[in-house]
Enzyme design. Structure first.
Site, PDB file in Angstrom:
ATOM      1  N   ASP A  60       0.898  -1.147   0.000  1.00  0.00           N
ATOM      2  CA  ASP A  60       0.000   0.000   0.000  1.00  0.00           C
ATOM      3  C   ASP A  60       0.939   1.199   0.000  1.00  0.00           C
ATOM      4  O   ASP A  60       1.573   1.492   1.018  1.00  0.00           O
ATOM      5  CB  ASP A  60      -0.890   0.020   1.247  1.00  0.00           C
ATOM      6  CG  ASP A  60      -1.884   1.175   1.186  1.00  0.00           C
ATOM      7  OD1 ASP A  60      -1.509   2.245   0.653  1.00  0.00           O
ATOM      8  OD2 ASP A  60      -3.012   1.024   1.656  1.00  0.00           O
ATOM      9  N   HIS A  61       1.049   1.859  -1.149  1.00  0.00           N
ATOM     10  CA  HIS A  61       2.136   2.846  -1.258  1.00  0.00           C
ATOM     11  C   HIS A  61       1.950   4.023  -0.311  1.00  0.00           C
ATOM     12  O   HIS A  61       2.910   4.743  -0.026  1.00  0.00           O
ATOM     13  CB  HIS A  61       2.355   3.297  -2.706  1.00  0.00           C
ATOM     14  CG  HIS A  61       1.256   4.118  -3.263  1.00  0.00           C
ATOM     15  ND1 HIS A  61       0.153   3.573  -3.868  1.00  0.00           N
ATOM     16  CD2 HIS A  61       1.080   5.455  -3.294  1.00  0.00           C
ATOM     17  CE1 HIS A  61      -0.649   4.539  -4.252  1.00  0.00           C
ATOM     18  NE2 HIS A  61      -0.124   5.684  -3.912  1.00  0.00           N
ATOM     19  N   HIS A  93      -6.122   2.562   1.464  1.00  0.00           N
ATOM     20  CA  HIS A  93      -5.279   3.701   1.861  1.00  0.00           C
ATOM     21  C   HIS A  93      -5.826   4.440   3.085  1.00  0.00           C
ATOM     22  O   HIS A  93      -5.106   4.681   4.055  1.00  0.00           O
ATOM     23  CB  HIS A  93      -5.158   4.709   0.708  1.00  0.00           C
ATOM     24  CG  HIS A  93      -4.656   4.107  -0.562  1.00  0.00           C
ATOM     25  ND1 HIS A  93      -3.594   3.234  -0.595  1.00  0.00           N
ATOM     26  CD2 HIS A  93      -5.056   4.251  -1.844  1.00  0.00           C
ATOM     27  CE1 HIS A  93      -3.372   2.868  -1.852  1.00  0.00           C
ATOM     28  NE2 HIS A  93      -4.252   3.463  -2.623  1.00  0.00           N
TER      29      HIS A  93
END
Ligand code: NAP
Length: 483
Positions: free
Chosen positions: A176-177, A239
């Protein structure tokens, strides 16, 4: 301040989907920047793997062009040649037999090896299976998987089961950047490295928390794909949920992967279901010659949301009664991601004539500029009595720490280097992802059951009016969305 670069161990990194958009736009330019910083050892190799009929030279040309377009660094001919020399390419079909033997012969087992699944999730099972059938992965290998990790609990469980057939959880890195952002890690440093905030970080002192992830782009170009997911699946389940966890979790006993993820999981499991009147969904409307969401999605009857705002609560001792408001949307007025902790009003003001409501507000910006601000109340300077004003204590990192934006690795770079180090702290564990879907699924099912129609909103606005009302009726305000 120049960031300290600690080289990782020598590695072989195979990028399945090495010719794809993500690889060309993010992964390889990111690796090039890590190479430039000295973090990627010279013996390391990056092996692109996809069906396209390319040889290594052709792949190097492709990546040279990608770095020129997306690299975000000054071009340095000698450096780029050195980097490209570390690239290889093998044509591989995830669903067939082609290329796997060649890949086996190329991989070195004596160095760290990692396999990045930058392909559609429907191929994860084929890749995992063939990595084992052809003895390419062993018990020390790492696999990196991209979002979306499922589209509901059932599909996420299926993906987890598929991966678990061939890999241990300690080998799986679900990206999950958002978790790779400098500020997200700083959020943990601020919370758990200071005495100042912890005593106030609870329902006695916090009025509410807001999380906003606003985008200015629409879904044009990938509208038909986006229409199958929508903002809840695409942004909130992963996110925004991860940001909520970091802001709400208890202090882990130590900063290691499982201790941190155990605490995040407890937050997700304590999340209450969301009442229908605490959710607002929206779709951006047409504006002049700019297409509406439904036109972009190529479905004139689409009920998928390009915007969502919701209010939820966490049922535990620390947070009971504190609303968490989350919103995210496309085609909004500015690109901005921010987490805001709004503390309660003072019970009583001792300053005569001071009728304004003063609140301490801690705001953590993730993009476009990363930084933290704390709003405090002080006396307005100069004569004229005790007039109070609110001013921000600004900890914008670029200013405060003199960080050069190019010095600071972007989220993908940081996360890939964490994979090479074997550090899973900033990656989602399988049970976390499943718990997040278990919370999300009934909400989405509720919309279907009620045939919920998203509200239209103006492009360039802050979302539908009803999203404002979600806060106003509780005498609260969203923060202005601004860059
Ligand atoms: P993409 O541009 O469509 O690339 C897909 C890649 O998979 C290509 O390299 C393709 O190459 C390869 N491929 C397809 N079928 C294959 C097969 N049978 N065997 C081997 N390789 C095969 O997709 P993408 O945008 O890069 O996305 C990749 C993954 O990352 C997806 O799961 C996506 O959801 C996720 N993701 C992407 C982004 C983004 O910004 N692009 C952001 C977040 C997550 P060939 O056609 O040459 O085989």
């Amino acid at each position: 301040m120049v960031s300290r670069v600690i080289p990782v161990e020598e590695f072989d990194l195979v990028i399945f989907g090495g010719t794809g958009d993500l690889a060309r736009r993010k992964i390889l330019p990111g690796l090039f920047r890590r190479f430039l910083s000295g973090q990627m050892p010279s013996g390391s190799r990056i092996i692109g793997a996809a069906r396209s009929d390319l040889d290594t030279d052709g792949y190097r040309q492709m990546i040279r062009a990608a770095i020129a377009e997306f690299g975000g660094v000054e071009k340095s001919d000698t450096k780029i040649e050195e980097f490209l020399a570390q690239l290889h390419y093998i044509p591989v079909d995830a669903k067939g037999e082609a290329g796997w033997k060649e890949l086996h012969d190329l991989i070195r087992f004596e160095v760290v090896n990692a396999f990045y699944f930058s392909v559609a999730p429907s191929l994860f099972g084929d890749l995992a299976e063939r990595l084992h059938t052809f003895n390419i992965a062993d018990n020390d290998s790492r696999v990196v998987v991209e979002k979306p990790f499922g589209r509901d609990l059932a599909t996420a469980q299926e993906l987890n089961d598929t991966l678990a057939e061939h890999f241990n959880e300690t080998q799986i890195y679900r990206i999950d950047h958002y978790l790779g952002k400098e500020t997200v890690q700083n959020l943990m440093a601020v919370r758990f490295g200071n005495m100042l905030f912890e005593p106030l970080w609870n329902n006695h002192y916090v009025d509410h928390i807001q999380i906003t992830v606003a985008e200015t782009v629409g879904v044009g170009g990938r509208g038909a794909y986006y229409d199958k997911s929508g903002a809840m699946r695409d942004m909130v389940q992963n996110h925004l949920m991860q940001l909520l966890c970091l802001i709400a979790m208890e202090a882990p006993s130590q900063f290691d992967a499982d201790a941190v993820r155990d605490e995040k999981l407890k937050v997700i499991r304590a999340l209450q279901g969301v009442e229908p009147h605490h959710i607002v969904r929206g779709q951006y409307d047409a504006k002049g010659d700019k297409a509406s969401y439904r036109q972009d999605a190529e479905d004139p009857k689409s009920f998928t949301e390009s915007f969502i705002a919701l209010r939820c609560e966490i049922a535990n001792w620390r947070w009971a009664g504190v609303p968490f408001y989350m919103r995210t949307g496309k085609k909004l007025k500015a690109r901005s991601s921010e987490i805001t902790v709004v503390f309660k009003d003072l019970g009583h003001s001792i300053f005569p004539g001071d009728e304004k409501r003063h609140r301490n507000i801690l705001s953590i910006q993730l993009q476009p500029n990363e930084g933290i601000q704390l709003q405090v109340t002080i006396k307005e300077p100069g004569p004229g009595g005790m007039r109070l004003i609110d001013v921000p204590l600004d900890m914008t990192f670029a200013d405060a720490l003199g960080l050069d934006a190019d010095d600071s690795p972007d989220a993908y770079e940081r996360l890939i280097m964490d994979v090479m180090r074997g550090n899973q702290t900033l990656f989602m564990r399988g049970d976390e992802v499943e718990a997040a879907w278990a919370w999300t699924d009934p909400i989405i099912e509720g919309w279907k059951a009620r045939s919920d129609v998203p509200k239209l909103y103006d492009q360039g606005s802050s979302g539908p009016e009803d999203a404002m009302a979600l806060m106003h009726r509780e005498d609260r305000r969203w923060r202005d969305i601004k860059e």
